[in-house]
Design a protein around this motif. Structure first.
Motif, mmCIF file in Angstrom:
data_model
loop_
_atom_site.group_PDB
_atom_site.id
_atom_site.type_symbol
_atom_site.label_atom_id
_atom_site.label_comp_id
_atom_site.label_asym_id
_atom_site.label_seq_id
_atom_site.Cartn_x
_atom_site.Cartn_y
_atom_site.Cartn_z
ATOM 1 N N PRO A 21 0.599 -1.280 0.071
ATOM 2 C CA PRO A 21 -0.242 -0.010 -0.167
ATOM 3 C C PRO A 21 0.781 1.315 -0.115
ATOM 4 C CG PRO A 21 -0.934 -1.488 1.639
ATOM 5 C CD PRO A 21 0.398 -2.196 0.986
ATOM 6 N N ALA A 22 1.902 1.192 0.658
ATOM 7 C CA ALA A 22 2.659 2.287 0.576
ATOM 8 C C ALA A 22 3.537 2.550 -0.650
ATOM 9 C CB ALA A 22 3.828 2.269 1.546
ATOM 10 N N LYS A 23 3.842 1.437 -1.501
ATOM 11 C CA LYS A 23 4.328 1.621 -2.669
ATOM 12 C C LYS A 23 3.431 2.091 -3.603
ATOM 13 C CE LYS A 23 8.188 -1.620 -1.976
ATOM 14 N NZ LYS A 23 8.447 -2.965 -2.544
ATOM 15 N N VAL A 24 2.162 1.680 -3.562
ATOM 16 C CA VAL A 24 1.102 2.234 -4.489
ATOM 17 C C VAL A 24 0.977 3.788 -4.202
ATOM 18 C CG1 VAL A 24 -1.361 2.111 -4.873
ATOM 19 C CG2 VAL A 24 -0.126 0.048 -4.451
ATOM 20 N N ALA A 25 0.813 4.271 -2.899
ATOM 21 C CA ALA A 25 0.810 5.614 -2.746
ATOM 22 C C ALA A 25 1.735 6.577 -3.276
ATOM 23 C CB ALA A 25 0.623 6.005 -1.210
ATOM 24 N N VAL A 26 3.102 6.001 -3.254
ATOM 25 C CA VAL A 26 4.192 6.753 -3.697
ATOM 26 C C VAL A 26 4.177 6.376 -5.292
ATOM 27 C CG1 VAL A 26 6.730 6.297 -4.104
ATOM 28 C CG2 VAL A 26 5.686 6.038 -1.783
ATOM 29 N N ALA A 27 3.699 5.444 -5.819
ATOM 30 C CA ALA A 27 3.687 5.565 -7.337
ATOM 31 C C ALA A 27 2.644 6.300 -7.774
ATOM 32 C CB ALA A 27 3.182 3.939 -7.633
ATOM 33 N N GLN A 28 1.486 6.470 -7.137
ATOM 34 C CA GLN A 28 0.475 7.506 -7.603
ATOM 35 C C GLN A 28 1.018 8.985 -7.716
ATOM 36 O OE1 GLN A 28 -2.732 6.755 -4.886
ATOM 37 N NE2 GLN A 28 -3.651 5.236 -6.408
ATOM 38 N N ARG A 29 1.762 9.381 -6.479
ATOM 39 C CA ARG A 29 2.312 10.629 -6.376
ATOM 40 C C ARG A 29 3.266 10.958 -7.378
ATOM 41 N NH1 ARG A 29 2.788 9.479 -0.937
ATOM 42 N NH2 ARG A 29 5.140 9.428 -1.015
ATOM 43 N N ARG A 30 4.050 9.926 -7.683
ATOM 44 C CA ARG A 30 5.067 9.982 -8.971
ATOM 45 C C ARG A 30 4.502 10.079 -10.232
ATOM 46 N NH1 ARG A 30 10.115 6.438 -6.628
ATOM 47 N NH2 ARG A 30 10.778 7.734 -5.127
ATOM 48 N N LEU A 32 1.588 11.310 -10.859
ATOM 49 C CA LEU A 32 0.891 12.424 -11.227
ATOM 50 C C LEU A 32 1.961 13.641 -11.494
ATOM 51 C CD1 LEU A 32 -1.819 13.060 -8.313
ATOM 52 C CD2 LEU A 32 -1.983 12.768 -10.762
ATOM 53 N N GLY A 33 3.250 13.514 -10.823
ATOM 54 C CA GLY A 33 4.459 14.300 -11.112
ATOM 55 C C GLY A 33 4.633 14.072 -12.848
ATOM 56 N N THR A 34 4.824 12.854 -13.148
ATOM 57 C CA THR A 34 5.067 12.406 -14.447
ATOM 58 C C THR A 34 4.112 13.182 -15.411
ATOM 59 O OG1 THR A 34 6.086 10.520 -13.979
ATOM 60 C CG2 THR A 34 5.492 10.809 -16.291
ATOM 61 N N LEU A 35 2.712 12.950 -15.033
ATOM 62 C CA LEU A 35 1.630 13.710 -16.007
ATOM 63 C C LEU A 35 1.776 15.129 -15.875
ATOM 64 C CD1 LEU A 35 -1.139 13.309 -17.189
ATOM 65 C CD2 LEU A 35 -2.227 13.582 -15.031
ATOM 66 N N ARG A 36 2.040 15.787 -14.931
ATOM 67 C CA ARG A 36 2.263 17.102 -14.934
ATOM 68 C C ARG A 36 3.497 17.627 -15.874
ATOM 69 N NH1 ARG A 36 0.576 20.781 -11.239
ATOM 70 N NH2 ARG A 36 2.217 21.888 -11.488
ATOM 71 N N ARG A 37 4.391 16.780 -16.030
ATOM 72 C CA ARG A 37 5.431 17.202 -17.080
ATOM 73 C C ARG A 37 5.077 16.762 -18.342
ATOM 74 N NH1 ARG A 37 8.681 13.992 -14.588
ATOM 75 N NH2 ARG A 37 8.880 12.303 -16.194
ATOM 76 N N ARG A 38 4.339 15.605 -18.549
ATOM 77 C CA ARG A 38 4.200 15.073 -20.036
ATOM 78 C C ARG A 38 2.924 15.651 -20.651
ATOM 79 N NH1 ARG A 38 5.498 8.916 -19.590
ATOM 80 N NH2 ARG A 38 7.452 8.882 -19.113
ATOM 81 N N TRP A 39 1.932 16.149 -19.858
ATOM 82 C CA TRP A 39 0.722 16.560 -20.547
ATOM 83 C C TRP A 39 0.757 18.022 -21.319
ATOM 84 C CZ3 TRP A 39 -4.177 17.254 -17.132
ATOM 85 C CH2 TRP A 39 -5.305 16.653 -17.790
ATOM 86 N N PRO A 40 1.492 19.060 -20.838
ATOM 87 C CA PRO A 40 1.679 19.979 -21.876
ATOM 88 C C PRO A 40 2.400 19.797 -22.867
ATOM 89 C CG PRO A 40 2.446 20.704 -19.686
ATOM 90 C CD PRO A 40 2.028 19.381 -19.662
ATOM 91 N N VAL A 41 3.264 18.754 -23.186
ATOM 92 C CA VAL A 41 3.930 18.345 -24.218
ATOM 93 C C VAL A 41 3.098 17.663 -25.273
ATOM 94 C CG1 VAL A 41 5.836 17.015 -25.521
ATOM 95 C CG2 VAL A 41 6.298 18.193 -23.216
ATOM 96 N N ILE A 42 2.243 16.728 -24.633
ATOM 97 C CA ILE A 42 1.239 16.184 -25.636
ATOM 98 C C ILE A 42 0.019 17.106 -26.105
ATOM 99 C CG2 ILE A 42 -0.836 14.434 -25.260
ATOM 100 C CD1 ILE A 42 0.864 13.160 -23.256
ATOM 101 N N ALA A 43 0.063 17.983 -25.332
ATOM 102 C CA ALA A 43 -1.207 19.048 -25.749
ATOM 103 C C ALA A 43 -0.858 19.980 -26.747
ATOM 104 C CB ALA A 43 -1.731 19.924 -24.651
ATOM 105 N N ARG A 44 0.633 20.418 -26.694
ATOM 106 C CA ARG A 44 1.272 21.157 -27.578
ATOM 107 C C ARG A 44 1.396 20.418 -28.987
ATOM 108 N NH1 ARG A 44 6.231 21.063 -29.662
ATOM 109 N NH2 ARG A 44 6.883 19.387 -28.135
ATOM 110 N N ARG A 45 1.750 19.243 -28.854
ATOM 111 C CA ARG A 45 2.105 18.528 -30.081
ATOM 112 C C ARG A 45 0.445 18.329 -30.852
ATOM 113 N NH1 ARG A 45 5.975 13.649 -27.993
ATOM 114 N NH2 ARG A 45 7.857 15.158 -28.008
ATOM 115 N N ASP A 46 -0.504 18.171 -30.015
ATOM 116 C CA ASP A 46 -1.722 18.031 -30.736
ATOM 117 C C ASP A 46 -2.360 19.312 -31.302
ATOM 118 O OD1 ASP A 46 -4.219 16.306 -31.170
ATOM 119 O OD2 ASP A 46 -5.120 17.567 -29.842
ATOM 120 N N ILE A 47 -2.219 20.482 -30.550
ATOM 121 C CA ILE A 47 -2.387 21.765 -31.118
ATOM 122 C C ILE A 47 -1.563 22.109 -32.140
ATOM 123 C CG2 ILE A 47 -2.373 24.157 -30.678
ATOM 124 C CD1 ILE A 47 -3.230 23.421 -27.909
ATOM 125 N N GLN A 48 -0.395 21.677 -32.397
ATOM 126 C CA GLN A 48 0.330 22.328 -33.523
ATOM 127 C C GLN A 48 0.079 21.438 -34.666
ATOM 128 O OE1 GLN A 48 4.309 21.928 -31.752
ATOM 129 N NE2 GLN A 48 4.701 24.121 -32.559
#
Length: 180
Positions: A21-30, A32-48
């Motif tokens: 359970p602790a590893k799942v919570a850490v994985a979820q937080r990480r 979300l951090g990965t999503l915060r970093r990758r999502w703008p790139v995905i959106a930029r490519r789609d818009i372009q």
């Protein structure tokens, strides 16, 4: 016949199961951090793929915000100046390309420099179509990044892309933690 049970191995397995359970919570937080970093790139490519806007200008207007409900992709509501869409002065007006493959035209448009940055303007005639030298001018804008993010089925595509990133990242992190 002797039965042998390795108590240390059983205790080690129980310890590893209790840590999940602790590893799942850490994985979820990480994830979300990965999503915060990758999502703008995905959106930029789609818009372009649809709009003729530079990566730098698109990146400047897209951000990811964390709320109580989760993570959301946000675009700036102010319109993007037509100069960012390749506005050029022609002999009889101003041409620009807001969408890929399509050029727009403004008969009374022109470009000017403001602090080293080209800006597109348009003269607004007071009466009729006659051009008066000192008519008021109005700055020209294309669609905003918020409008680009809301257009068509892009919200569904961005949501699905976000879910794909989170799912893949949680799977990767959990498999990695179980191998240790």
């Amino acid at each position: 016949m002797d039965i042998f049970i390795d108590a240390n191995a059983v205790l080690e397995a129980a310890k590893r199961v209790s840590e999940i359970p602790a590893k799942v919570a850490v994985a979820q937080r990480r994830a979300l951090g990965t999503l915060r970093r990758r999502w703008p790139v995905i959106a930029r490519r789609d818009i372009q793929t649809e709009y003729a806007l530079s990566a730098q200008r698109t990146r400047a207007g897209i951000s990811v915000r964390t709320t109580r409900e989760g993570v959301e992709l946000v675009g700036v509501a102010r319109g993007v100046g037509l100069a960012n869409f390749g506005a050029r002065k022609t002999a009889d007006g101003l041409t620009y390309s807001a969408r890929r493959g399509k050029r727009g035209f403004r008969r009374s448009g022109f470009t000017s420099q403001y602090r080293g940055t080209p800006i597109a303007y348009e003269r607004t005639p007071i009466s009729g179509e006659r051009r008066v030298p000192r008519t008021p001018i109005q700055r020209l804008y294309g669609p905003s990044l918020a409008q680009m993010l809301r257009k068509g089925d892009r919200p569904e595509r961005m949501g699905q892309a976000g879910l794909d990133v989170i799912t893949a990242e949680i799977d990767r992190l959990l498999l990695r933690s179980l191998r240790r």
